[in-house]
Design an enzyme around this catalytic site. Sequence first.
Site, PDB file in Angstrom:
ATOM      1  N   CYS A  31      -5.297  -7.284  -3.159  1.00  0.00           N
ATOM      2  CA  CYS A  31      -5.684  -6.856  -1.811  1.00  0.00           C
ATOM      3  C   CYS A  31      -6.784  -7.776  -1.307  1.00  0.00           C
ATOM      4  O   CYS A  31      -7.588  -8.299  -2.069  1.00  0.00           O
ATOM      5  CB  CYS A  31      -6.168  -5.411  -1.867  1.00  0.00           C
ATOM      6  SG  CYS A  31      -6.996  -4.855  -0.367  1.00  0.00           S
ATOM      7  N   HIS A  32      -6.844  -7.954   0.017  1.00  0.00           N
ATOM      8  CA  HIS A  32      -7.806  -8.884   0.609  1.00  0.00           C
ATOM      9  C   HIS A  32      -9.180  -8.318   0.892  1.00  0.00           C
ATOM     10  O   HIS A  32     -10.091  -9.065   1.228  1.00  0.00           O
ATOM     11  CB  HIS A  32      -7.283  -9.364   1.965  1.00  0.00           C
ATOM     12  CG  HIS A  32      -6.103 -10.224   1.853  1.00  0.00           C
ATOM     13  ND1 HIS A  32      -4.924  -9.963   2.496  1.00  0.00           N
ATOM     14  CD2 HIS A  32      -5.907 -11.364   1.155  1.00  0.00           C
ATOM     15  CE1 HIS A  32      -4.053 -10.896   2.205  1.00  0.00           C
ATOM     16  NE2 HIS A  32      -4.619 -11.750   1.389  1.00  0.00           N
ATOM     17  N   HIS A  91      -9.658  -0.230  -1.537  1.00  0.00           N
ATOM     18  CA  HIS A  91     -10.117   0.183  -0.205  1.00  0.00           C
ATOM     19  C   HIS A  91     -11.337   1.099  -0.253  1.00  0.00           C
ATOM     20  O   HIS A  91     -11.856   1.497   0.792  1.00  0.00           O
ATOM     21  CB  HIS A  91      -8.990   0.843   0.606  1.00  0.00           C
ATOM     22  CG  HIS A  91      -7.886  -0.111   0.941  1.00  0.00           C
ATOM     23  ND1 HIS A  91      -6.632   0.294   1.332  1.00  0.00           N
ATOM     24  CD2 HIS A  91      -7.841  -1.472   0.925  1.00  0.00           C
ATOM     25  CE1 HIS A  91      -5.861  -0.766   1.550  1.00  0.00           C
ATOM     26  NE2 HIS A  91      -6.576  -1.850   1.292  1.00  0.00           N
ATOM     27  N   ASN A 124       0.839  -1.197   0.000  1.00  0.00           N
ATOM     28  CA  ASN A 124       0.000   0.000   0.000  1.00  0.00           C
ATOM     29  C   ASN A 124       0.870   1.241   0.000  1.00  0.00           C
ATOM     30  O   ASN A 124       2.000   1.186   0.448  1.00  0.00           O
ATOM     31  CB  ASN A 124      -0.886   0.015   1.258  1.00  0.00           C
ATOM     32  CG  ASN A 124      -2.043  -0.946   1.099  1.00  0.00           C
ATOM     33  OD1 ASN A 124      -2.612  -1.052   0.038  1.00  0.00           O
ATOM     34  ND2 ASN A 124      -2.358  -1.668   2.176  1.00  0.00           N
TER      35      ASN A 124
HETATM   36 MG    MG Z   1      -5.373  -3.798   1.193  1.00  0.00          MG
END
Ligand code: MG
Lengths: 464, 464, 464, 464
Positions: free
Chosen positions: A187-188, A225, A165
């Site tokens: 990304c999770h 995000h 990030n």
């Molecule tokens: Mg992430």
Amino acid sequence: MHQLQRREHAGSDTATGDVKIGYVGGGSQGWAHTLINDLAQCEDVSGTVALYDVDHEAAAKNAELGNRVVEQEGASGEWTFEAHRSLEEALDGAEFVICSIQDPPDETFVHDIDVPATYGIYQTVADTVGPGGVFRSLRAIPQYRRIAATVRAHCPDAWVINYTNPMTVCTRALYEEYPDINAIGLCHEVFGTQRLLAELAEKYVAEANDVSAEDIDVNVKGVNHFTWVDEAYWQGHDVFQYLDEELAARKPLPGNDPGDFDGESYWINNHQVAFDLYDTFGLLGAAGDRHLAEFVPWYLDIDEPSEIQRWGIRLTPSSARVDDGDGPAKMERYLSGDETFEFKESGEEAVDIVRALLGLEPLKTHVNYPNVGQTPDLTDGAVVETNALITGDRVAPVTAGTLPPEVRSMVQTHVTNQETLVAAGFAGDLDLAFRAFCNDALVTVQPDEAKALFAELVALERDY
Amino acid sequence: MHQLQRREHAGSDTATGDVKIGYVGGGSQGWAHTLINDLAQCEDVSGTVALYDVDHEAAAKNAELGNRVVEQEGASGEWTFEAHRSLEEALDGAEFVICSIQDPPDETFVHDIDVPATYGIYQTVADTVGPGGVFRSLRAIPQYRRIAATVRAHCPDAWVINYTNPMTVCTRALYEEYPDINAIGLCHEVFGTQRLLAELAEKYVAEANDVSAEDIDVNVKGVNHFTWVDEAYWQGHDVFQYLDEELAARKPLPGNDPGDFDGESYWINNHQVAFDLYDTFGLLGAAGDRHLAEFVPWYLDIDEPSEIQRWGIRLTPSSARVDDGDGPAKMERYLSGDETFEFKESGEEAVDIVRALLGLEPLKTHVNYPNVGQTPDLTDGAVVETNALITGDRVAPVTAGTLPPEVRSMVQTHVTNQETLVAAGFAGDLDLAFRAFCNDALVTVQPDEAKALFAELVALERDY
Amino acid sequence: MHQLQRREHAGSDTATGDVKIGYVGGGSQGWAHTLINDLAQCEDVSGTVALYDVDHEAAAKNAELGNRVVEQEGASGEWTFEAHRSLEEALDGAEFVICSIQDPPDETFVHDIDVPATYGIYQTVADTVGPGGVFRSLRAIPQYRRIAATVRAHCPDAWVINYTNPMTVCTRALYEEYPDINAIGLCHEVFGTQRLLAELAEKYVAEANDVSAEDIDVNVKGVNHFTWVDEAYWQGHDVFQYLDEELAARKPLPGNDPGDFDGESYWINNHQVAFDLYDTFGLLGAAGDRHLAEFVPWYLDIDEPSEIQRWGIRLTPSSARVDDGDGPAKMERYLSGDETFEFKESGEEAVDIVRALLGLEPLKTHVNYPNVGQTPDLTDGAVVETNALITGDRVAPVTAGTLPPEVRSMVQTHVTNQETLVAAGFAGDLDLAFRAFCNDALVTVQPDEAKALFAELVALERDY
Amino acid sequence: MHQLQRREHAGSDTATGDVKIGYVGGGSQGWAHTLINDLAQCEDVSGTVALYDVDHEAAAKNAELGNRVVEQEGASGEWTFEAHRSLEEALDGAEFVICSIQDPPDETFVHDIDVPATYGIYQTVADTVGPGGVFRSLRAIPQYRRIAATVRAHCPDAWVINYTNPMTVCTRALYEEYPDINAIGLCHEVFGTQRLLAELAEKYVAEANDVSAEDIDVNVKGVNHFTWVDEAYWQGHDVFQYLDEELAARKPLPGNDPGDFDGESYWINNHQVAFDLYDTFGLLGAAGDRHLAEFVPWYLDIDEPSEIQRWGIRLTPSSARVDDGDGPAKMERYLSGDETFEFKESGEEAVDIVRALLGLEPLKTHVNYPNVGQTPDLTDGAVVETNALITGDRVAPVTAGTLPPEVRSMVQTHVTNQETLVAAGFAGDLDLAFRAFCNDALVTVQPDEAKALFAELVALERDY
Ligand SMILES: [Mg+2]
Ligand SMILES: [Mg+2]
Ligand SMILES: [Mg+2]
Ligand SMILES: [Mg+2]
């Protein structure tokens, strides 16, 4: 028609028998151990992992660990791990490059979070947007330019998989430096939304039990995000029809009081922000609430930290970001043989993506990738997050459609800021970076204060 | 080549000898008197003005005044003024329709300004954006739908000139109801910027004296009250080159303290916000500071009203919006003959625009008009403000070019909100309106508070 | 991550146990027999097929055949076939609707092909573009409006799978009439290109043997029958690298003389046009040469039919389009039991797509679908052909990227024409249709001749 | 509001008292004499004209003529003319640069026209599109790159006014080489359309007599020589309403036979093509028919030259392009004093544009300029032709709106070709140029013939 099942390989397996993976940030104890775990269990690809880290010692230990683990019982993969002293060497001739860079020095975190707080600007994560996200971006850009330049020189056709990030800015910087790069960012956060939806399926669909998050088919769109989901299916059932029911059950929002989570983990998440966004905008916010809250000016409009607990989340204090936990001790135990590395199902996708790109098994997942039409109402070429179909040598984003106008407005503002930060970082233009800083959703202070805060952070972080 | 000078009319003057102007809001004492003044001095057009107002009495008095004034010495125009009891009659067969609607009932102003203040949301004008602008929009939309429908039925080819705020939403509502309408919206604010630039020309160009504001050639782009100027010339001199010099002289910004303007007019304006925006974004904000401050979250992030005086402006309290001044008494004196109507140079453009559209004298000015390419980075079809060339029967916006990305981000957010408000007003969908409300730059409070404020305003204003 | 393999169904199979498929054009002997074949072999879905055809007799025979075949040995599917006398009944409550409409009366083919030839305009297929394509479009539009209206009224959420040509116009007409329809169009042509590429893989990749066309992963973009492929992979091998080698071997192009194929099938195809387009534009034309040749003005610029044989194809005379072959006799033998229906691997995708949309097994294939970003340089909303990922209840086109400017120019001209034809068909505006007619690539005759030809075809086909 | 009349200059006139105009192609006897004529009559600007020509002798004679003429009785302008031996010197420090380059060597014309004719491709002008236009473009690009580079180095802020064809490609090449250049292209063709419309006004409007072409207010859009007009007003009268009446009177089209114009001027024009385009597409083609006919495949689909006379125009044979007429003799008489230079109203705009850009008198005219929104449905940045408002230091294109889809299709194809030709010329990539060549409307021959023609022209013109 293209069958999407696993493909039997015809004849020789040369394509997958000698793969080189370069790993930038290879001294980490989190992600590197996951990679070791996953490669050790991968049966149809083998090769070399070249670890590079500014902390060479740490990379060397990981290499030792990796080589030991692949010899363990239960390990099926044939991999060699090497630590390199130069980035160039590590990436030379690689087919894949994984980037998961060591977080920047601890002090930067402290600055990113604590200095803005003195101006009344509170951040829950500070890694993507907000004052912290802006400065983290400015620090990351030169590192990612260097990575991209090294890829161009040493492995121009490699697939680069980024985990660092600020995801959008890092991935975008790779493309800005080397437009022909093959890079995606992973990304999770969306998995968390899939888990939430899996729980809703279990709760509301009569015949549903043990629904797996990965069986929830979601349409993802937005930026990392600050992603959104507007469709979700589980085995032909439209899961979205149950969101209103669930929302009604959760109302009124916010459902907590300041102090309610004083003793809880800093990473707690109750999806209250996600549901509040759904309530207002008709789309489900598809990241953890700690992330979502930073992209709009409302939730973090607080006078002191505990207030954010009304929304079921906590501010992560800078102190919590410094402590590395028990990693080093564990590593010593592994290397001394006192503890055996235990294989697990990591949930990480990197190895599956490597296999997909090698033509072994197609994969659909959400990735961060330049916009080539998947979200036609966001800036062309900006890095966005949507589903993509990954097949041999190709990552093809799946069209995700447009956003409702107001959501688009919020997302596009961040897209613009992130594009501007990349431009500012490449040009070394702090005035330009300040324009993005002002347009950040959390920067609602007086202009003279915004300038003072920006200048203070510039002064503090000049050295990094 | 098309010469832009005044044109000698060939032969008969039928085109300009019997013009009908319908006037919606014809009972006003401000704008109606200006129109009477300007028509009485117009030599080459004559005809009828049909006044309509919900307050018929007031319209009738204006008609009487108008008929009296055109008979006065010094009046050159031949015009008849009539007051009508129905909008349909007033507009029937009109070539031009002027809209300058009586402000809504006093109480609405009080609500628009005072209720948000109890939530900590302060507004300097509250007529375009901010909570007040949102609710004013929702009140205006049905009225403008009705006007557009009447135009379609009674004078489909008429040119409609709107002066009412919220300018963007009112003008856009006309087009939404009747897409083939010929309508433009006019506002003075850019003239103020031209005056500022004229002063700069006088100050910095050696040979410049008595520079007239209208001789400053500006490139205008944005939306009403949030317009921007990025080029300005006076007789071949680039005036923009002096902005930096002037900015340096004015720094640091803000240049005042709370309380500095306690005794001053509520309408005071020192261009400090305009210059601060120029300092950060490289473009000059081209409206009064009271307007500009409402379009971004920073300047009005204050804890009590006097703080805004740091920027050289004041909050206009709702009380200041209610008092109508000495208009009525003056009117009585006019009608009784105790006072003679004194002709002046009004500075208003309506009559010049009428003349231009009649093919008499081409005109370049800034207008609010649907986006057909003049600002290619803002939503197609949204009402934007740029220069336009007005010739016989045509209003052709002049291309203004794109905005810098961050300015575009701010402007586009308002464009989106205004488009959403029109959609919400047409659909009667308050949930949709709330999405725009949340995205307003001044609404940075907690979501539950925003919902409470919105609900309170809906309840209070339901009757209007 | 979303695994793309076949999914085990949890618990009950209600979702797939009682599926209704409405079939418009259910009296055909080609496509209907294929559907019967494929459903009879489908193990995990069962239900009812409701056949509708203007020739009810033919539909009834197919129903009888279907019911008989599913009882045959080797049939695993449980399906009931019914013939309906009304379209409404056939579609009522259907989850899927398949359209494969009987070709229009024979005479129209004769007109479509023979009349333009008298003006020197030769067509190889005449089903999509060219004068024949234009008139076929105008005939098809009312039929597809009716289908769409029936779907809206009787099965609004059904997935409509269209096989009828002109593919683009038919599919687009469905969306124009009922914008919320779920419809895709399917065509075989790209499979032919995959076969060609599979042969190249076999020829040029050392370890490749028996390469299956469906294992060639292609990136498809364009419009139906004028599609292009710019990337092709086989198990990680870039097949495109061999195109230049193959092109060199095939040069000079064209490689034949008039008369070379006098005795051959009218459907012969040697990919010479596809390779010539590749030679000039750098992209491979991805449809049969008979189709490709009609989309540009060059190949069919001939003075008499045999000349086109230089490019390895033949003109299909109208006579060849009329004869229905031995279908009827075969049907009689089936129904009398004299001949057993023999199951085969059909290569058709409809049943696989039904299964994918039911959530059983995801599928990637190329489909005709409104442009939502998959080809960002073609008209938004126009029907284009690209890959799509088909999962439970969703068809998500995969981003295919932009076309080189000159190819885009050619494709976009056809997109525009097809959009105009739909508009003209909906408005019943022949003048508008003529504008598209003139812009067709094959219409290069004098304007007065083009008008005469258009008028002649209008007069001849007025009755259909 | 900005008054558009002539402006009284305040105080000193330094801005306009010492203007330098660089003239590239200053040895011409057509355009240079017009400039001399116009400058000699210009009262409010004076300065120097620096002539440059590859034929220095010719430039020197023009300088001598110019200096003599400004001394003549009746000349009011104070100008000095100088001939320079280097382009750099001629442009150094210039405020204005005029480009009107000597036509390329005679032989090229012969090739451009005669060689394609052997392939059955006939061209009426061959200066913009068609095979001749393609090759003329390729020849012009290097020359215009050099001019742009010289402007960047020697007079970066100068306004460049181009008169040379191919107008679009030449102007676009200037911007491609030096993106910050200030350049416009001027052409007469639209004036011809205004003349036609003026005649219609006289014919159909009762009170109209002696209508001047420049009083017809037209909305222009498209690309040079393929421009369109969709609105026209004369003193408030909509002239477009009479087009249908006129069209009916002119029908049937074409109105002539081959041979009808055998004895006429090669430049004859009866607007039959313009009206035929209007008949089909609803917009009036706004250039001479000789130009319009080359942009579509229909009119020039002829078997021998005389056929085009059906449309009231003639093919200009290459021989007609070579002869320079009686220019040289006339020049001798001027210089010897045997003949006096007679002042006339030239109809040229260059001097008026110079005056407008100096801030003296605003001007509206049609110009060729990069697309910044004036024609939002054509490629952004491509050079298009629309109206523009010219004021002090600014050229602001006026929004012209979109084209009907089919017209846009035709125009955009040419826009794409011209963009491709510029790219090909800059890259020296003949394969790329061939792609544009194939997409040209007149190239409808077999692909192998198109390749042969292209190769033949490349071989013949390699030397230029
Ligand atoms: Mg992430
Ligand atoms: Mg205003
Ligand atoms: Mg087909
Ligand atoms: Mg010209």
